[in-house]
Design an enzyme around this catalytic site. Structure first.
Site, short mmCIF file in Angstrom:
data_model
loop_
_atom_site.label_atom_id
_atom_site.label_comp_id
_atom_site.label_asym_id
_atom_site.label_seq_id
_atom_site.Cartn_x
_atom_site.Cartn_y
_atom_site.Cartn_z
N TYR A 163 29.19 30.43 35.12
CA TYR A 163 29.12 31.86 35.41
C TYR A 163 27.66 32.31 35.52
O TYR A 163 27.27 32.98 36.47
CB TYR A 163 29.84 32.64 34.32
CG TYR A 163 29.77 34.14 34.45
CD1 TYR A 163 30.63 34.82 35.31
CD2 TYR A 163 28.86 34.88 33.71
CE1 TYR A 163 30.58 36.20 35.43
CE2 TYR A 163 28.79 36.27 33.82
CZ TYR A 163 29.66 36.91 34.69
OH TYR A 163 29.59 38.29 34.81
N LYS A 167 25.74 33.81 38.91
CA LYS A 167 25.18 35.16 38.96
C LYS A 167 23.69 35.12 39.29
O LYS A 167 23.16 36.03 39.95
CB LYS A 167 25.43 35.89 37.64
CG LYS A 167 26.90 36.22 37.40
CD LYS A 167 27.50 37.06 38.53
CE LYS A 167 28.92 37.50 38.27
NZ LYS A 167 29.48 38.32 39.36
#
Length: 255
Positions: A163, A167
């Site tokens: 994640y 990002k």
């Protein structure tokens, strides 16, 4: 121009991915309240339908679509139908996201790929499809939802390397797209939220709320209005000279 008119979104057309719940739903509501016609889409079609009906109570038009942002055909269906109905697309919020909690040494390839496909490829596909419309109309606002986790390494209790990596990639994508599309009067920015109580963050907050709050100078989690105000600002004329920026909304954690 009256100062409040800078934030008026009347007659604008916005697409919010992942707009059926969580931060996406809150952003969609803010746009409707500011006067925009709002299209919400996600894999959870019933949630989008419910949200779309709620948005109409603000006196605007709204459409709901089922859309897996990693599926090029479904993405193009949303964009084509939105343009067919309204004749323009002024705002795109790339909010759909996925995460997977696991130490990197234990994370499966399938889990890694899912996170990358949704967070990076999905942002690319939606931006590409909407961008073609915005280039033709010579205007538009693209807002990517990233995270403070994308700025660098995170504490050991946050076992979400996939994640975090995705990002960070979205941040770079945002900046590069802003440089490439500035000539078409398209603003491309990102919002990097800190800790907000959403379905995605619920487990982490429940497990380490005390530790999380100790790292936030304002000593609280984010609330709906914290993300809504920034989202309206970046979608409005008030931000016309801002592009390629990452607006951090985290109560001071990054400081």
């Amino acid at each position: 121009m009256m100062i409040l008119e800078l934030f008026n979104l009347s007659e604008k057309v916005a697409i919010v991915t992942g707009g059926g719940r969580g931060l996406g739903a809150r952003i969609a509501e803010a746009y409707a309240e500011a006067g925009a016609n709002v299209v919400v889409c996600s894999r959870d079609f019933p949630a989008c339908q419910e949200m779309s009906e709620k948005l109409k109570t603000y006196g605007v038009e709204s459409l709901a679509f089922e859309c897996d942002v990693t599926n090029k055909e479904q993405v193009e269906n949303v964009v084509n139908n939105t343009f067919g109905r309204f004749g323009r697309i002024d705002i795109l919020v790339n909010n759909s996201g996925a995460t997977w909690a696991a130490p990197i040494e234990d994370m499966s390839y399938d889990a890694w790929k899912k996170v990358m496909d949704v967070n990076i490829t999905g942002t690319f596909l939606m931006s590409q499809a909407v961008g073609k419309v915005m280039i033709e109309q010579n205007s538009g606002k693209i807002i990517n939802i990233t995270s403070i986790a994308g700025f660098g390494g995170t504490p050991p209790y946050m076992q979400a390397t996939g994640y975090n990596t995705s990002k960070g990639a979205v941040m770079t994508f945002t900046k590069d797209l802003a440089v490439k599309w500035g000539q078409y009067n398209i603003n491309v920015n990102a919002i990097a939220p800190g800790f907000f109580p959403t379905k995605m963050s619920k487990g982490l907050i429940e497990k380490g709320k005390e530790t999380i709050l100790s790292r936030i100078p304002m000593n609280r989690l984010g609330k709906d209005s914290d993300i809504q105000g920034v989202a309206v600002f970046l979608a409005s004329s008030a931000s016309d000279y801002i592009t390629g920026d990452i607006v951090t909304v985290d109560g001071g954690t990054h400081a």
